[in-house]
Design a protein around this motif. Structure first.
Motif, PDB file in Angstrom:
ATOM      1  N   ALA A 121       0.831  -1.206   0.000  1.00 18.02           N
ATOM      2  CA  ALA A 121       0.000   0.000   0.000  1.00 18.02           C
ATOM      3  C   ALA A 121       0.867   1.258   0.000  1.00 18.02           C
ATOM      4  CB  ALA A 121      -0.943   0.001   1.198  1.00 18.02           C
ATOM      5  N   ARG A 122       1.940   1.240   0.754  1.00 22.20           N
ATOM      6  CA  ARG A 122       2.852   2.403   0.814  1.00 22.20           C
ATOM      7  C   ARG A 122       3.601   2.565  -0.507  1.00 22.20           C
ATOM      8  NH1 ARG A 122       3.280   7.133   3.045  1.00 22.20           N
ATOM      9  NH2 ARG A 122       5.303   7.648   3.895  1.00 22.20           N
ATOM     10  N   TRP A 123       4.029   1.449  -1.124  1.00 21.57           N
ATOM     11  CA  TRP A 123       4.682   1.501  -2.432  1.00 21.57           C
ATOM     12  C   TRP A 123       3.734   2.131  -3.461  1.00 21.57           C
ATOM     13  CZ3 TRP A 123       8.671   1.649  -5.489  1.00 21.57           C
ATOM     14  CH2 TRP A 123       8.542   1.336  -6.834  1.00 21.57           C
ATOM     15  N   SER A 124       2.500   1.717  -3.428  1.00 23.85           N
ATOM     16  CA  SER A 124       1.505   2.263  -4.354  1.00 23.85           C
ATOM     17  C   SER A 124       1.375   3.774  -4.185  1.00 23.85           C
ATOM     18  CB  SER A 124       0.156   1.580  -4.115  1.00 23.85           C
ATOM     19  OG  SER A 124      -0.842   2.151  -4.914  1.00 23.85           O
ATOM     20  N   LYS A 125       1.368   4.240  -2.945  1.00 20.54           N
ATOM     21  CA  LYS A 125       1.289   5.684  -2.689  1.00 20.54           C
ATOM     22  C   LYS A 125       2.546   6.395  -3.159  1.00 20.54           C
ATOM     23  CE  LYS A 125      -2.003   5.437   1.065  1.00 20.54           C
ATOM     24  NZ  LYS A 125      -2.297   5.682   2.457  1.00 20.54           N
TER      25      LYS A 125
END
Length: 97
Positions: A20-24
């Motif tokens: 999720a953080r990578w996506s952001k």
């Protein structure tokens, strides 16, 4: 020439960022580059053990330092050591018979 072609690359090979953080992080970089002419943007295949993203953009020389500063802040925001910035030297190879 008042523009340069730049490849901007980010990665998560060390797994510092959860999915999720990578996506952001990808979204943030894409947002930072939204006003530039994009020639290419791509991501590593989802079934690979690493995560990478790359953008090829035209950067006006007048915005070069500003964009680099914004990318540096994004790297810090997402706990990344760096973002790759590769300025291309383009050469056109003429067709030959």
């Amino acid at each position: 020439m008042n523009k340069i072609t730049v490849f901007i690359q980010i990665g998560n090979s060390d797994d510092k960022l959860a999915q999720a953080r990578w996506s952001k992080f990808v979204d943030e970089i894409d947002y930072l580059l939204r006003h530039l002419e994009k020639h290419f943007a791509g991501l590593s295949p989802s079934d690979r053990p690493w995560q990478n993203a790359c953008w090829c953009v035209e950067v006006p020389l007048s915005q070069r330092d500003s964009i680099r500063s914004r990318l540096a802040r994004a790297a810090a925001q997402f706990n990344q050591e760096s973002i790759a910035w590769s300025e291309a030297q383009t050469e056109f190879i003429r067709a030959a018979a």
